[in-house]
Design a protein around this motif. Structure first.
Motif: not given
Length: 528
Positions: A398-400, A414-423, A437-451
């Motif tokens: 849920q946090v992520l 913005y998630c539960l206390g963290l910012v999610k960036v699809a990169w 656009v580009g939802l496959p990028i959003n769902n690929d953990p190799n392209h997601i940064y949290y901070g």
């Protein structure tokens, strides 16, 4: 001649007044000591075990023996070298050489003047970890008009990165069954006066969906922001912070069926009060036990009353009169009102100290009062994002994943206390802004940064992590206040850093150049 001796000493320390307990702490430590026969001085390194912080060097100068056999001396205490001390660049063997060279150029650009295409910062620190190999760099000065070089291990205020610690401490209470994530806040704070407290939930506070006015917003620069500049030692009660927000209309009434994101420091003030109400302890103590001590973050602190920063530290700076000159005091310079480049509001002329290292922590409290350094922050963000502090199945998920768009033009939510960036974020042209656009990028953990960003008077921070690729990035500079041009802040600079560590495909760059991208508001990445 200097000689090195190994001494077994019994160190007796009294806990300082910023700690809850006043117990005497005794510790036996074996330390290296240095006697200099030329000056008759003896140096002994000390560590405050009770506070778990602040390495120091105790020097007894010019030891002289008295007639009764006792010794007289002048004693001084100075900061002792910490782990990863460096005033330059240190690179682990095996770190990618191309990325290392680009990081060096990016770091050095921070202290180059704006006129020469740089960022005009007094100093900057960058830390990048890629698959266990680390690039560490510092450049510039701890403080302007001084010979003090900035050190990588220096401590600094972390601003809104404090929120990640407080949010996680609150989530640990959810994990323990002591707090309900979807329970309304009036359950825990029945006597606190805030609008819509019977509607706002714990989730709303952590995810910035409460609709409450952000108490740090001061568009006329006559309230809290003015006081931060001219009276940084002003003490605020928790109620003072809530009153500022209560005197303004709410942004909206929260609706769980149609949640809305709107960043507000006021929610973290309430989160801190809830932690105290549930545990019966101060939020500072809870955060220390649940995060700082648990992870061994020796350079991290949640101050209660001390307006200074102990041990070796980076000084903060704020160019309040926007003249491009950082001085110890701008009162001798020509004053003129100017336009805030981020929102078009007029910032009035005023005289203030522009070296802003001292700040009473009460003004930021649970929303931004903490102090740390980049080695600790990297360890912290790794633990938070990787989920090592929560045990309940599904809670870290849920946090992520419970996220709402915060800066969609920049692939940010913005998630539960963290910012999610699809990169990398991908865009198509729109009318006035662009659409992600580009939802496959959003769902690929190799392209997601949290901070999260972390901004407070004098300091500008960002720390982000990609778990799948074991990448953690962090940067700090020491020139910021709320009206600093966001184009020179870590919100934008973090993307420059990302593009060095994880370069965008050329095709995505071309799309981005054609898109009409909206300006980045720092609060949409957790800043301010």
């Amino acid at each position: 001649m200097k000689k090195k001796y190994l001494f077994l000493i019994s160190s007796l320390f009294l806990a300082s007044n910023i700690h809850a307990d006043s117990a005497v702490i005794v510790d036996n430590s074996t330390v290296d000591s240095v006697y200099d026969s030329a000056t008759g001085s003896l140096s002994i390194p000390l560590i405050d075990i009770g506070a778990q912080r602040y390495s120091s060097n105790l020097t007894f100068k010019k030891l002289s023996q008295n007639a009764d056999g006792s010794y007289s001396t002048v004693t001084t205490i100075s900061p002792l070298a910490s782990a990863y001390d460096s005033t330059g660049i240190v690179v682990d063997p095996g770190f990618d050489t191309t990325i290392a060279a680009n990081l060096k150029n990016f770091l050095l650009a921070h202290t180059q003047s704006l006129a020469n295409g740089g960022l005009g910062k007094p100093g900057a620190i960058i830390r990048v970890e890629m698959d266990g190999k680390v690039w560490r760099g510092s450049t510039g000065l701890r403080r302007v008009n001084s010979p003090e070089l900035l050190n990588f291990s220096d401590r600094h205020r972390i601003g809104s990165l404090t929120k990640t610690f407080v949010d996680n401490a609150l989530m640990q209470l959810v994990d323990q069954g002591k707090v309900g994530l979807d329970t309304t806040i009036d359950t825990y704070l029945p006597n606190v006066n805030v609008p819509n407290k019977s509607i706002i939930t714990i989730r709303d506070l952590i995810a910035h969906r409460s609709g409450l006015y952000n108490y740090v917003v001061d568009p006329t620069f006559t309230g809290i922001q003015y006081n931060l500049a001219v009276n940084p030692l002003k003490v605020y009660s928790r109620q003072d912070l809530l009153d500022i927000a209560n005197n303004q209309p709410v942004n909206y009434i929260p609706n769980p069926a149609a949640p809305v994101y709107k960043y507000t420091n006021t929610g973290l003030t309430l989160a801190g009060l809830i932690i105290e109400a549930v545990t019966g302890q101060s939020v500072e103590s809870v955060v220390k036990a649940s995060t700082i001590d648990k992870l061994g973050l020796k350079r991290t602190e949640f101050p209660t009353k001390d307006p200074g920063i102990q041990s070796n530290y980076m000084h903060g700076h704020a160019d309040y009169n926007n003249d491009g000159i950082l001085s110890s005091y701008n009162g001798d310079l020509k004053q003129a009102a100017w336009i805030d480049p981020n929102n078009g509001n007029t910032v009035p002329a005023f005289k203030a100290q522009e070296i802003v290292s001292y700040l009473d922590p009460s003004v930021a409290w649970a929303a931004g009062a903490m102090i740390s350094n980049h080695e600790d922050l990297s360890k912290w963000m790794k633990a938070y994002v990787d989920g090592t502090l929560l045990t309940t199945k599904g809670l870290q998920k849920q946090v992520l994943t419970d996220c709402l768009p915060s800066a969609p033009d920049y692939g940010a939510s913005y998630c539960l206390g963290l910012v999610k960036v699809a990169w990398p974020f991908t865009h198509v042209s729109g009318n006035s802004t662009s659409t992600e656009v580009g939802l496959p990028i959003n769902n690929d953990p190799n392209h997601i940064y949290y901070g999260h960003l972390g901004q407070i008077q004098g300091y500008d921070n960002a720390v982000f992590r990609n778990t799948a690729r074991n990448i953690t990035i962090g940067l700090t500079n020491n020139n910021y206040f709320i009206s600093t041009d966001s184009n020179y802040g870590t919100g934008v600079l973090m993307f420059y850093l990302l593009n060095i560590v994880d370069p965008q495909p050329a095709a995505n760059k071309a799309i981005r150049q054609k898109a009409a991208i909206a300006p980045l508001n720092a609060e949409d990445l957790g800043g301010q």
